[in-house]
Write a protein that holds these residues in place. Sequence first.
Motif, PDB file in Angstrom:
ATOM      1  N   LEU A  20       0.842  -1.207   0.000  1.00 44.80           N
ATOM      2  CA  LEU A  20       0.000   0.000   0.000  1.00 44.80           C
ATOM      3  C   LEU A  20       0.873   1.252   0.000  1.00 44.80           C
ATOM      4  CD1 LEU A  20      -2.727  -1.264   2.468  1.00 44.80           C
ATOM      5  CD2 LEU A  20      -3.144  -0.534   0.113  1.00 44.80           C
ATOM      6  N   ASN A  21       1.953   1.206   0.755  1.00 48.93           N
ATOM      7  CA  ASN A  21       2.856   2.367   0.796  1.00 48.93           C
ATOM      8  C   ASN A  21       3.551   2.556  -0.547  1.00 48.93           C
ATOM      9  OD1 ASN A  21       2.152   2.990   3.393  1.00 48.93           O
ATOM     10  ND2 ASN A  21       3.902   1.991   4.341  1.00 48.93           N
ATOM     11  N   LEU A  22       3.991   1.461  -1.178  1.00 43.50           N
ATOM     12  CA  LEU A  22       4.632   1.566  -2.493  1.00 43.50           C
ATOM     13  C   LEU A  22       3.670   2.150  -3.523  1.00 43.50           C
ATOM     14  CD1 LEU A  22       6.578  -1.828  -2.610  1.00 43.50           C
ATOM     15  CD2 LEU A  22       7.584   0.465  -2.585  1.00 43.50           C
ATOM     16  N   LEU A  23       2.397   1.810  -3.395  1.00 39.57           N
ATOM     17  CA  LEU A  23       1.394   2.299  -4.345  1.00 39.57           C
ATOM     18  C   LEU A  23       0.900   3.705  -3.992  1.00 39.57           C
ATOM     19  CD1 LEU A  23      -0.767  -0.944  -4.737  1.00 39.57           C
ATOM     20  CD2 LEU A  23       0.862   0.000  -6.395  1.00 39.57           C
ATOM     21  N   GLY A  24       1.263   4.171  -2.814  1.00 38.40           N
ATOM     22  CA  GLY A  24       0.779   5.484  -2.370  1.00 38.40           C
ATOM     23  C   GLY A  24      -0.724   5.475  -2.113  1.00 38.40           C
ATOM     24  N   ALA A  25      -1.251   4.311  -1.774  1.00 39.20           N
ATOM     25  CA  ALA A  25      -2.697   4.193  -1.538  1.00 39.20           C
ATOM     26  C   ALA A  25      -3.039   4.638  -0.114  1.00 39.20           C
ATOM     27  CB  ALA A  25      -3.134   2.749  -1.744  1.00 39.20           C
ATOM     28  N   GLU A  26      -4.223   5.229   0.020  1.00 41.16           N
ATOM     29  CA  GLU A  26      -4.673   5.628   1.358  1.00 41.16           C
ATOM     30  C   GLU A  26      -5.319   4.431   2.037  1.00 41.16           C
ATOM     31  OE1 GLU A  26      -6.980   9.093   2.001  1.00 41.16           O
ATOM     32  OE2 GLU A  26      -5.935  10.199   0.433  1.00 41.16           O
ATOM     33  N   LEU A  74      -4.109  -5.861  -5.087  1.00 43.04           N
ATOM     34  CA  LEU A  74      -3.610  -4.476  -5.042  1.00 43.04           C
ATOM     35  C   LEU A  74      -2.690  -4.161  -6.230  1.00 43.04           C
ATOM     36  CD1 LEU A  74      -2.852  -4.178  -1.213  1.00 43.04           C
ATOM     37  CD2 LEU A  74      -4.675  -3.015  -2.470  1.00 43.04           C
ATOM     38  N   ALA A  75      -1.903  -5.169  -6.648  1.00 40.00           N
ATOM     39  CA  ALA A  75      -0.925  -4.935  -7.707  1.00 40.00           C
ATOM     40  C   ALA A  75      -1.535  -4.927  -9.100  1.00 40.00           C
ATOM     41  CB  ALA A  75       0.162  -6.002  -7.645  1.00 40.00           C
ATOM     42  N   GLU A  76      -2.705  -5.497  -9.238  1.00 42.90           N
ATOM     43  CA  GLU A  76      -3.353  -5.622 -10.547  1.00 42.90           C
ATOM     44  C   GLU A  76      -3.377  -4.268 -11.285  1.00 42.90           C
ATOM     45  OE1 GLU A  76      -5.457  -8.610 -11.339  1.00 42.90           O
ATOM     46  OE2 GLU A  76      -5.542  -7.815 -13.370  1.00 42.90           O
ATOM     47  N   GLY A  77      -2.807  -4.247 -12.487  1.00 40.08           N
ATOM     48  CA  GLY A  77      -2.864  -3.046 -13.311  1.00 40.08           C
ATOM     49  C   GLY A  77      -1.850  -1.965 -12.960  1.00 40.08           C
ATOM     50  N   THR A  78      -0.985  -2.229 -12.003  1.00 39.01           N
ATOM     51  CA  THR A  78       0.031  -1.239 -11.631  1.00 39.01           C
ATOM     52  C   THR A  78       1.377  -1.631 -12.260  1.00 39.01           C
ATOM     53  OG1 THR A  78       0.900  -2.334  -9.672  1.00 39.01           O
ATOM     54  CG2 THR A  78      -1.110  -1.036  -9.375  1.00 39.01           C
ATOM     55  N   PRO A  79       2.259  -0.643 -12.460  1.00 39.65           N
ATOM     56  CA  PRO A  79       3.589  -0.989 -13.014  1.00 39.65           C
ATOM     57  C   PRO A  79       4.393  -1.847 -12.053  1.00 39.65           C
ATOM     58  CG  PRO A  79       3.337   1.411 -12.740  1.00 39.65           C
ATOM     59  CD  PRO A  79       2.096   0.763 -12.224  1.00 39.65           C
TER      60      PRO A  79
END
Length: 79
Positions: A20-26, A74-79
């Motif tokens: 979540l932190n790597l993705l910058g997600a709240e 969470l990772a789906e569709g992210t680089p």
Amino acid sequence: MYKVYGDYNSGNCYKIKLMLNLLGAEYQWVAVDILNGETETEDFLAKNPNGKIPVLELEDGTCLWESTAILNFLAEGTP
Ligand SMILES: N[C@@H](CCC(=O)N[C@@H](CS)C(=O)NCC(=O)O)C(=O)O
């Protein structure tokens, strides 16, 4: 916003926090004390019938469990 039910001492929970932190997600972290039986309550078992953390709760109330499944979601569709 996501809600994560977990414990900072758990590696399985840490993986979710890291992602979540790597993705910058709240997200909101909800501390769950395994040793005090907090995964065995009726409310918690409604979120994860396996009675384990981590659990990721989506905004619509859907709950996901199993750390690797949560990471994949969470990772789906992210680089
Ligand atoms: N395979 C699960 C394992 C989850 C797991 O074992 N969680 C532990 C904390 S690391 C737990 O909730 N234990 C409480 C219990 O078994 O009562 C995952 O990867 O999420």
